[in-house]
Write an enzyme that holds these catalytic residues in place. Structure first.
Site, PDB file in Angstrom:
ATOM      1  N   HIS A 138       0.871  -1.168   0.000  1.00  0.00           N
ATOM      2  CA  HIS A 138       0.000   0.000   0.000  1.00  0.00           C
ATOM      3  C   HIS A 138       0.913   1.226   0.000  1.00  0.00           C
ATOM      4  O   HIS A 138       2.012   1.179   0.559  1.00  0.00           O
ATOM      5  CB  HIS A 138      -0.832  -0.047   1.291  1.00  0.00           C
ATOM      6  N   ASP A 147       3.497  -4.616   7.836  1.00  0.00           N
ATOM      7  CA  ASP A 147       2.232  -3.888   7.754  1.00  0.00           C
ATOM      8  C   ASP A 147       1.126  -4.935   7.874  1.00  0.00           C
ATOM      9  O   ASP A 147       0.858  -5.702   6.943  1.00  0.00           O
ATOM     10  CB  ASP A 147       2.167  -3.159   6.401  1.00  0.00           C
ATOM     11  N   GLN A 206      -4.058  -5.603   6.783  1.00  0.00           N
ATOM     12  CA  GLN A 206      -5.033  -6.510   6.160  1.00  0.00           C
ATOM     13  C   GLN A 206      -4.932  -7.935   6.722  1.00  0.00           C
ATOM     14  O   GLN A 206      -5.536  -8.857   6.173  1.00  0.00           O
ATOM     15  CB  GLN A 206      -4.820  -6.556   4.638  1.00  0.00           C
ATOM     16  N   LYS A 223     -10.248  -1.190  10.539  1.00  0.00           N
ATOM     17  CA  LYS A 223     -10.392  -2.342   9.645  1.00  0.00           C
ATOM     18  C   LYS A 223     -10.715  -3.601  10.443  1.00  0.00           C
ATOM     19  O   LYS A 223     -10.927  -4.663   9.877  1.00  0.00           O
ATOM     20  CB  LYS A 223      -9.110  -2.549   8.846  1.00  0.00           C
ATOM     21  N   CYS A 269      -4.706   2.383  -3.711  1.00  0.00           N
ATOM     22  CA  CYS A 269      -3.495   2.951  -3.072  1.00  0.00           C
ATOM     23  C   CYS A 269      -2.313   2.006  -3.229  1.00  0.00           C
ATOM     24  O   CYS A 269      -1.502   1.833  -2.300  1.00  0.00           O
ATOM     25  CB  CYS A 269      -3.712   3.253  -1.597  1.00  0.00           C
TER      26      CYS A 269
HETATM   27  N1  PMP Z   1      -1.571  -0.840   4.645  1.00  0.00           N
HETATM   28  C1  PMP Z   1      -2.498  -1.594   4.046  1.00  0.00           C
HETATM   29  C2  PMP Z   1      -2.090  -2.950   3.540  1.00  0.00           C
HETATM   30  C3  PMP Z   1      -3.796  -1.124   3.901  1.00  0.00           C
HETATM   31  O1  PMP Z   1      -4.708  -1.878   3.297  1.00  0.00           O
HETATM   32  C4  PMP Z   1      -4.133   0.156   4.410  1.00  0.00           C
HETATM   33  C5  PMP Z   1      -5.526   0.720   4.279  1.00  0.00           C
HETATM   34  N2  PMP Z   1      -6.143   0.520   3.071  1.00  0.00           N
HETATM   35  C6  PMP Z   1      -3.129   0.898   5.029  1.00  0.00           C
HETATM   36  C7  PMP Z   1      -1.867   0.369   5.135  1.00  0.00           C
HETATM   37  C8  PMP Z   1      -3.398   2.261   5.586  1.00  0.00           C
HETATM   38  O2  PMP Z   1      -4.242   2.181   6.684  1.00  0.00           O
HETATM   39  P1  PMP Z   1      -4.852   3.485   7.335  1.00  0.00           P
HETATM   40  O3  PMP Z   1      -5.481   4.267   6.224  1.00  0.00           O
HETATM   41  O4  PMP Z   1      -5.848   2.957   8.312  1.00  0.00           O
HETATM   42  O5  PMP Z   1      -3.741   4.207   7.995  1.00  0.00           O
END
Ligand code: PMP
Length: 410
Positions: A123, A200, A203, A226, A364
């Protein structure tokens, strides 16, 4: 399987909603999950029963709020099996957790010529902070690529790692491909060369059991929103040995020991990294989301979502012109796809009118799109409350869209 889906769905009032007069089918869980009554009630309880700023005042309500806030730190510690409660830092979300480590670890350990290995399926929030600190420090971000099937080419790691490598950053689960990456193996390889790994877990944490000690992760980040908790709350787990060596990320109240105009000394971890008033309400309500995940059992949730994934994949593959991105053998409940002749954005707009909430675009993760040479995908992502019946309704809706585009029904 002993999975009481009716009970689980009854916890989420929003699932009874209608959109455009159709029952809502919520398949956008990778973006954010819906909130159960337990979380909503906890937020209300805090404001009805007691509320005060934590850690500071010497009055009953502030003490009570502090006790509950710190109780959630214990809960998170136990949930991810961290060795110490001080290793749990509350942030705004995964994004802030990555920025904290990139900035603070980078300040301490990066110098001109240093390298950070980042996987190609990240991401943006696990790419850009590393690029920013690399630019500041004269360091370099090195790509760990993935294969056509969406699997990281971990075999390349011994080649990519060298004496300049200072950290490896990788997602536990990809938000586009659903791939469950072999993080334990990556960490083992990295540790043989004394290189720390940032995982990270945005997910992963709500879908599969996570044990940071078993993984031996140096850092592990995730977002409450999430995992059926409130937004504006995240966690950074970091091994004490790293956090203690890292300088503060932000300055302000709470993170200091003593301040004078000549010199300031900082608090111990975790407070050194928690400047200012945190999201008190959010953190306390987050505790209720963790309780729900634990009561339901991550193994049970994983099993249920695997059934949804297998069924939906099979149904989607029956559709002519279907292209699924990411077919790793270990996958979480995320499916990204395109149908030949239908733009992802058009599909998303039309299916929304039929009550299906999904996501279209680059998610993203532009480098993933570049890897497949596409603009975007349609993505469905499952949560603990989704059902096979919803998948059937979604496939029906998808076929309606296909008919509108002059395609033949399956
Ligand atoms: N890493 C991953 C793999 C994600 O899917 C996301 C959110 N789509 C993020 C980071 C960012 O998370 P947040 O917007 O809650 O900070």
């Amino acid at each position: 399987m002993n999975y009481d889906i009716h009970k689980i769905r009854s916890y989420f009032p929003v699932l009874k909603q209608k959109v455009y007069n159709k029952p809502v089918i919520y398949f956008d869980n990778a973006a954010s999950a819906q909130k159960p009554v337990q979380v909503l009630m906890q937020q209300e309880r805090l404001h009805n029963d007691f509320y005060g700023n934590i850690h500071r005042a010497s009055h009953y309500m502030a003490d009570k709020a502090t006790e509950e806030f710190e109780g959630v730190r214990d809960k998170v510690q136990q949930f991810i099996h961290a060795e110490n409660r001080e290793e749990i830092i509350f942030t705004k979300g995964t994004t802030e957790s990555v920025n904290l480590v990139a900035t603070s670890f980078g300040e301490q350990f990066l110098s001109p010529g240093s390298e950070i290995i980042v996987s190609e399926m990240e991401h943006h929030s696990n790419i850009v902070p590393w690029q920013i600190i690399a630019l500041n420090k004269g360091a370099k971000v090195v790509k760990l690529p993935f294969s056509d099937s969406g699997e990281l080419q971990t075999g390349l790691l011994p080649e990519l790692i060298n004496s300049k490598t200072k950290l490896i950053a990788v997602a536990h689960v990809s938000n586009v491909l659903g791939t469950i990456n072999p993080v334990a193996q990556i960490i083992e390889t990295a540790h043989q060369r004394d290189i720390p790994v940032f995982v990270d877990g945005a997910q992963a944490i709500q879908h599969i059991p996570v044990d940071v000690q078993a993984l031996d992760a140096d850092f592990y980040a995730f977002s409450a929103h999430k995992m059926y908790g409130p937004n504006g709350v995240g966690v950074l787990y970091g091994k004490k040995k790293w956090l203690e060596q890292m300088p503060p990320y932000q300055g302000g109240g709470e993170m200091i020991s003593e301040v004078s105009f000549e010199k300031t000394t900082f608090s111990e971890i975790p407070f050194k990294f928690e400047a200012g008033t945190p999201n008190i309400t959010g953190v306390i309500a987050f505790g209720a989301a963790i309780d729900l995940l634990q009561e339901t059992g991550l193994e049970n949730i994983a099993g249920w979502e695997q059934e949804l994934l297998t069924y939906a994949t099979r149904k989607l593959k029956e559709i002519p012109g279907m292209q699924i991105y990411g077919e790793a053998p270990h996958k979480s409940g995320v499916i990204s796809f395109n149908i030949e002749g239908i733009h992802a954005f058009d599909l998303g707009t039309m299916i929304d009118k039929m009550g299906v909430a999904l996501r279209t675009g680059h998610h993203c993760a532009d480098p993933v799109m570049q890897r497949y040479n596409i603009q975007g995908t349609v993505r469905i992502s499952f949560g603990m409350y989704n059902t096979i019946e919803e998948i059937d309704l979604f496939i029906k809706a998808l076929n309606k869209v296909r008919l509108m585009f002059g395609q033949v029904a399956t």
